[in-house]
Scaffold this active site. Structure first.
Site, PDB file in Angstrom:
ATOM      1  CB  CYS A  27      -0.925   0.009   1.207  1.00 44.43           C
ATOM      2  SG  CYS A  27      -1.966  -1.468   1.335  1.00 44.43           S
ATOM      3  CE1 TYR A  29      -3.257   2.887   3.222  1.00 43.01           C
ATOM      4  CE2 TYR A  29      -4.224   3.992   1.333  1.00 43.01           C
ATOM      5  CZ  TYR A  29      -4.261   3.001   2.289  1.00 43.01           C
ATOM      6  OH  TYR A  29      -5.311   2.117   2.331  1.00 43.01           O
ATOM      7  CB  CYS A  30       2.043   1.147   4.301  1.00 39.70           C
ATOM      8  SG  CYS A  30       2.489   0.211   5.787  1.00 39.70           S
ATOM      9  CB  SER A 127      -7.565  -2.614   5.590  1.00 40.46           C
ATOM     10  OG  SER A 127      -7.002  -2.442   6.870  1.00 40.46           O
ATOM     11  CB  CYS A 263      -1.465   8.938  24.294  1.00 45.25           C
ATOM     12  SG  CYS A 263      -0.023   9.940  23.945  1.00 45.25           S
ATOM     13  CG  ASP A 279       1.341   1.113  15.043  1.00 45.38           C
ATOM     14  OD1 ASP A 279       2.314   0.389  14.784  1.00 45.38           O
ATOM     15  OD2 ASP A 279       0.429   1.328  14.236  1.00 45.38           O
ATOM     16  CB  CYS A 323      -9.726  24.938  20.656  1.00 45.34           C
ATOM     17  SG  CYS A 323     -10.827  24.184  19.436  1.00 45.34           S
ATOM     18  CB  CYS A 333      -2.817  11.245  16.825  1.00 42.22           C
ATOM     19  SG  CYS A 333      -1.410  10.108  16.985  1.00 42.22           S
TER      20      CYS A 333
END
Length: 418
Positions: A27, A29-30, A127, A263, A279, A323, A333
């Protein structure tokens, strides 16, 4: 026997990558395939056993969740997962339950795989990028062959075995340009759950790559999909971001790490047993240790990992702190935050997310309040559709669009009207 961690640990999750970055697709865009990690081609049995044992021992229980990811985790082979189930049964305390989730491209899922996954109650995330055109533009194998047909067949095969997979769809410039076609193609599989994942990668020059979705386009995509969903599919299928936003509007906490204030509670275990903070941060500066040399709970609870998690909150710029949507996104993220310029620290996707929250929260607020009053989804949708039709009463193609954009209706929301 695996000893309990020295310090009680909060609930945490682990993404295990039994074959690391190995994949049977290429892929474009991986973000992971281009930086393969050294180590064994498959997680050795001694590492697997240690991982399962220490993860269960470190978990507060009574349910322990395993997520098998990649690369393509099915490349580990079916016998690997038979061993997984065997080891989980060995180390799971009496009265506890285990939950497995397999994230896959579906290419090699045959009837034997599907029967195993069903018999052992695996959830499956598959996916598939909406339409054949959008999917096959990016998701090809090493020879450039398209994979949509195999992915769609895998969805149907899983359903035939009694498994409704979660559908994971990336948002690229291509999918963002066709929101309703993409959404309806996924909806028509009838699985009941869709997750949209925005693609944002940076090239060597620090700028977004060509396959990264623009912030405004991302927001327009979410708004268009939301309108279709809330007026026609409420209660019949869930879209992850919409469900999360509704839960927070109802007073609940975020269930996704990228929407949480901090996180650090979702770590990664690679095939060689190395543990990383996240990840998206599989690099030496975020390596916490190895499951073969430390208790997993102690690594998650370490000062290093706690600092990593807190940086999400402490590095928010003033623009974010002021905001009105901060309580919903918490800066998003960290991997998507701008690293330079006047908006350094602000999420690259911020304009899209703010557009979505401003557009969707009035209707989601109605959904939440009406649901609390006991109204059923079909009745709520009927009321929302009637309201949408009222908005357009007396508005012609050349009149100002009622959305307030300042454009003529025919050049704005005319095609979207209910």
């Amino acid at each position: 026997m695996v000893a309990m961690p020295a310090t009680p640990v909060r609930a945490f999750s682990v993404m295990a990558k039994p074959v690391g970055s190995a994949c049977n697709l290429d892929c474009s865009y991986c973000y992971y395939l281009a930086t393969p990690r050294p180590g064994p081609p498959r997680m050795p049995d001694e590492v697997l056993e240690r991982f399962i044992a220490t993860y269960i021992a470190s978990s507060p229980g009574p349910e322990v969740s395993f997520v098998w990811h990649g690369g393509e985790p099915t490349l580990a082979g079916l016998d690997f997962y038979r061993r997984v189930v065997e080891l989980q049964a060995r180390y799971l305390p009496a009265g506890w339950a285990v939950w497995n989730n397999l994230q896959t491209n579906g290419v090699i899922l045959d009837d034997e795989w599907c029967a195993f996954l069903k018999a052992n109650r695996f959830d499956v995330g598959l996916s598939i990028d909406g339409t054949r055109w959008c999917h096959d533009l990016y998701r090809v194998d090493a020879r450039g062959h398209p994979s949509y047909q195999a992915a769609a067949a895998a969805v149907r095969r899983l359903q035939a075995h009694g498994i409704q997979p979660d559908l994971l769809c990336t948002v690229t410039p291509t999918t963002a340009a066709e929101p309703r076609a993409v959404y309806r193609a996924l909806r028509d599989f009838g699985t009941g759950w869709i997750q949209f994942i925005p693609i944002h990668r940076r090239g060597a020059d620090g700028r977004p790559t060509a396959d990264s979705v623009g912030p405004e386009d991302y927001g327009d995509f979410l708004c268009a999909v939301f309108d279709d969903w809330v007026l026609h599919d409420l209660g019949h299928l869930e879209v992850q971001l919409f469900a999360e936003t509704a839960r927070m509007l109802a007073g609940g906490g975020p269930g996704l790490c990228w929407l949480a204030p901090v996180c650090g509670q979702a770590v990664v275990v690679e095939a060689d047993g190395a543990v990383y903070s996240c990840d998206h941060y599989v690099n030496e500066s975020h390596r916490l240790g190895e499951v073969t040399g430390a208790d997993l709970g102690d690594l998650v609870n370490s000062a290093t990992q706690q600092r990593f998690g807190e940086l999400k909150r402490t590095q928010l710029p003033g623009k974010c702190l002021a905001c009105p949507w901060l309580d919903l996104c918490n800066g998003g993220c960290p991997k998507d935050r701008l690293v330079s310029g006047p908006d350094a620290g602000v999420n690259h996707l911020c304009p899209g997310l703010t557009k979505f929250f401003a557009h969707a929260t009035p209707r989601l607020g109605q959904v939440v309040s009406r649901t609390k009053r006991g109204e059923k989804p079909d009745a709520i949708m009927a009321a929302l559709r009637a309201e949408a039709q009222t908005t357009w009463q007396g508005v012609g193609r050349n009149d100002p669009c009622p959305c307030g954009s300042g454009l003529k209706a025919k050049r704005c929301c005319w095609a979207k009207r209910e």
